[in-house]
Design a protein around this motif. Structure first.
Motif: not given
Length: 198
Positions: A177-197
């Motif tokens: 269950l925790f890994m589902v949350y981690m995967a979503v958080a990871f994708v969210w962080e990648l999207m945020n960093r991509t937008e900043k770049l």
């Protein structure tokens, strides 16, 4: 076959239980690598190796069973099946010794990684935890292993390895269950960093 179900659950649970240790250890030794290199070296190449292993050895095992003409649960024990399998091929002794050597090296490196990461957790997240913490976790894991071995010898009517296997499946569920949350958080962080770049 119940083996397929049990082994699948055990295999999933094994990786879920080891994921926190392995993930942090891989992240630490991969500092400076690109995301492409990390995905290739950690996910794609090992997955292809696993696919190759199960395809070749799985097919060979089924061919062995067909050549025997009857199946008497020779591969019923997941802990000894590989040795039964190699026993039907040339240089079985060499293959068995190689397998034991690889299993020991895998166990040593895995426990070393686990001790290192647990020491990081308990030493306030330090990247280079103190030797005291490493020693404490190493002794704790050693004592747990000895306890399981003694329990197995004291109670021969209880299959300790199977009991530990079932315990691993149950206790790894929260990690799933925790890994589902981690995967979503990871994708969210990648999207945020991509937008900043951009």
């Amino acid at each position: 076959m119940t083996f397929l179900t049990d082994w699948t659950f055990y295999y999933w649970a094994f990786w879920l239980a080891w994921a926190p240790f392995t993930g942090i250890f891989i992240a630490r030794i991969s500092k400076g690598r690109t995301l492409r290199q990390l995905l290739l070296g950690v996910l794609i190449i090992p997955s292809l190796g696993t696919f190759f292993w199960f395809s070749v050895f799985g097919t060979s095992a089924f061919e062995l069973i067909e050549s025997w003409g009857s199946y008497n649960n020779e591969f019923g024990n997941v802990f000894s099946s590989i040795f039964v399998f190699f026993g039907n091929y040339p240089i079985a002794t060499l293959l068995n010794f190689t397998t034991i050597f690889l299993l020991i090296s895998f166990l040593v490196t895995s426990v070393d990684s686990a001790v290192f990461v647990l020491s990081m957790f308990t030493d306030h997240g330090k990247k280079d935890p103190s030797k005291k913490h490493r020693l404490i976790w190493a002794v704790f894991i050693l004592m747990a292993t000895i306890s399981l071995l003694l329990l197995g010898n004291a109670k021969p009517d209880i299959d300790v390895l199977t009991a530990v296997q079932k315990l691993l499946i149950i206790t790894s569920l929260p990690f799933a269950l925790f890994m589902v949350y981690m995967a979503v958080a990871f994708v969210w962080e990648l999207m945020n960093r991509t937008e900043k770049l951009t």
